[in-house]
Motif scaffolding. Structure first.
Motif, PDB file in Angstrom:
ATOM      1  N   GLY A 187       1.662   0.952   2.421  1.00 34.07           N
ATOM      2  CA  GLY A 187       1.963  -0.143   1.517  1.00 34.07           C
ATOM      3  C   GLY A 187       1.027  -0.276   0.339  1.00 34.07           C
ATOM      4  O   GLY A 187       1.128  -1.232  -0.429  1.00 34.07           O
ATOM      5  N   ARG A 188       0.109   0.678   0.175  1.00 32.59           N
ATOM      6  CA  ARG A 188      -0.837   0.633  -0.932  1.00 32.59           C
ATOM      7  C   ARG A 188      -0.846   1.959  -1.673  1.00 32.59           C
ATOM      8  O   ARG A 188      -0.599   3.020  -1.089  1.00 32.59           O
ATOM      9  N   GLY A 189      -1.205   1.888  -2.976  1.00 35.59           N
ATOM     10  CA  GLY A 189      -1.380   3.108  -3.746  1.00 35.59           C
ATOM     11  C   GLY A 189      -0.190   4.036  -3.647  1.00 35.59           C
ATOM     12  O   GLY A 189       0.957   3.639  -3.844  1.00 35.59           O
ATOM     13  N   GLU A 190      -0.456   5.281  -3.299  1.00 39.04           N
ATOM     14  CA  GLU A 190       0.594   6.298  -3.234  1.00 39.04           C
ATOM     15  C   GLU A 190       1.179   6.463  -1.833  1.00 39.04           C
ATOM     16  O   GLU A 190       1.970   7.378  -1.592  1.00 39.04           O
ATOM     17  N   ILE A 225       2.412  -3.529 -16.050  1.00 31.41           N
ATOM     18  CA  ILE A 225       1.213  -3.301 -15.248  1.00 31.41           C
ATOM     19  C   ILE A 225       1.269  -4.268 -14.075  1.00 31.41           C
ATOM     20  O   ILE A 225       1.210  -5.491 -14.255  1.00 31.41           O
ATOM     21  N   VAL A 226       1.412  -3.713 -12.870  1.00 32.21           N
ATOM     22  CA  VAL A 226       1.659  -4.523 -11.677  1.00 32.21           C
ATOM     23  C   VAL A 226       0.631  -4.199 -10.591  1.00 32.21           C
ATOM     24  O   VAL A 226       0.016  -3.134 -10.585  1.00 32.21           O
ATOM     25  N   LEU A 227       0.472  -5.124  -9.670  1.00 27.15           N
ATOM     26  CA  LEU A 227      -0.430  -4.901  -8.552  1.00 27.15           C
ATOM     27  C   LEU A 227       0.050  -3.711  -7.724  1.00 27.15           C
ATOM     28  O   LEU A 227       1.246  -3.555  -7.482  1.00 27.15           O
ATOM     29  N   ASP A 228      -0.914  -2.895  -7.268  1.00 24.34           N
ATOM     30  CA  ASP A 228      -0.575  -1.630  -6.616  1.00 24.34           C
ATOM     31  C   ASP A 228      -0.512  -1.755  -5.098  1.00 24.34           C
ATOM     32  O   ASP A 228      -1.198  -1.042  -4.373  1.00 24.34           O
ATOM     33  N   TYR A 229       0.289  -2.705  -4.629  1.00 27.36           N
ATOM     34  CA  TYR A 229       0.526  -2.809  -3.187  1.00 27.36           C
ATOM     35  C   TYR A 229       1.836  -3.543  -2.929  1.00 27.36           C
ATOM     36  O   TYR A 229       2.364  -4.233  -3.808  1.00 27.36           O
ATOM     37  N   ASP A 230       2.339  -3.377  -1.725  1.00 28.76           N
ATOM     38  CA  ASP A 230       3.576  -4.027  -1.302  1.00 28.76           C
ATOM     39  C   ASP A 230       3.292  -5.517  -1.066  1.00 28.76           C
ATOM     40  O   ASP A 230       2.446  -5.867  -0.228  1.00 28.76           O
TER      41      ASP A 230
END
Length: 285
Positions: free
Chosen positions: A64-67, A193-198
């Motif tokens: 749920g984070r990053g890649e 530009i959005v937060l990089d997590y679910d």
């Protein structure tokens, strides 16, 4: 930024998960770096740069984070599932021994990994977290985690990060806020530009008790006899001074580095943290 290879592994429930693999001396135990609740592998870029080929650094993106892939079931965003994911990675990479470096949630997972397979832990860094978590800090985190927002430019994102973290890093300037924004956010396909997590990672976290494991003091005790560094932000509302002191009493010979004028959590780039980590690693392989 140092060179790294993108690595992937599969979780027990079929998610494709990602890690960054920075090369280093194969004769030394690598660093297995685990980020906090809303963070990702980019948090460890500076640490990997300092190692500069001296020691392998494996920085993970939790599900749920990053890649890493997002989970279909949001209730799998809990420490025991993350632990299973990490165990799968350790098995995939055949890591017989490693130094675990965990920030916040990553530190909870470090303790849980020590409790299940203490023989693999060559040493550990617990960054601003312990077996007891202050209710005030948990309450603060619950106010923002899972709330989506976006920005049209990186400078707008940096300003937003500065506004929400001014008390955590009171001495930061524009360049540092911009660097932090680029670790927290990503550019999506729509150019936002959005937060990089679910955002769904917040669902189980809002349930009391889901932020940690069962008996974390028992898990922490598994680090007895291991080289251990506890890093605490002087202003932390997650790791209290009293809990940090008790940790030092229970694991004899452990070190405590207090980062002045810093809240939750230190970045591990502070001079006090750098010196303490170097000292720890000098005692390990």
């Amino acid at each position: 930024m140092p060179d790294y290879a993108d690595g992937y592994w599969w979780s027990p429930d079929g998610l494709r998960l990602h890690y960054r693999d920075y090369p280093g001396d194969p004769a030394k135990p690598p660093l297995l770096c685990i980020p906090g609740l809303t963070r990702n592998a980019r948090d460890y870029e500076a640490l990997a740069a300092r190692m500069a080929g001296e020691r392998r650094v494996i920085a993970v993106d939790l599900r749920g984070r990053g890649e890493s892939a997002y989970a279909k079931d949001p209730m799998s965003y809990v420490p025991l599932t993350y632990l299973q994911d990490l165990e799968a990675l350790v098995g995939e990479l055949k890591l017989d021994s490693f130094v675990a470096v965990g920030t916040s949630l990553g530190g909870i997972l470090t303790m849980l990994m020590a409790s299940t397979h203490p023989e693999r832990i060559a040493g550990a860094v617990l960054n601003d977290v312990g077996p007891e978590i202050d209710a005030a800090g948990l309450g603060r985190i619950r106010t923002y985690v899972g709330k989506a927002n976006w920005h049209p430019t990186w400078m707008h994102a940096a300003r937003a990060v500065a506004e929400s973290n001014a008390e955590v890093y009171p001495d930061y300037g524009t360049e540092q806020w911009l660097d932090m924004a680029k670790r927290l956010y990503r550019l999506n396909s729509a150019g936002r530009i959005v937060l990089d997590y679910d955002m769904k990672i917040a669902e189980p976290f809002r349930v009391p008790g889901n932020e940690a494991g069962p008996d974390m003091w028992r898990a922490f005790d598994a680090l007895k006899g291991k080289p251990l560094l506890v890093v605490r932000g002087e202003r932390s509302d997650i790791l209290s001074a009293a809990t940090a002191a008790e940790m030092g009493k229970r694991v004899k010979g452990s070190d405590l580095a207090v980062i002045p004028r810093t809240g939750h959590a230190p970045t591990l780039n502070e001079c006090e943290a750098v010196a303490a980590i170097d000292k720890l690693l000098s005692t390990i392989g």
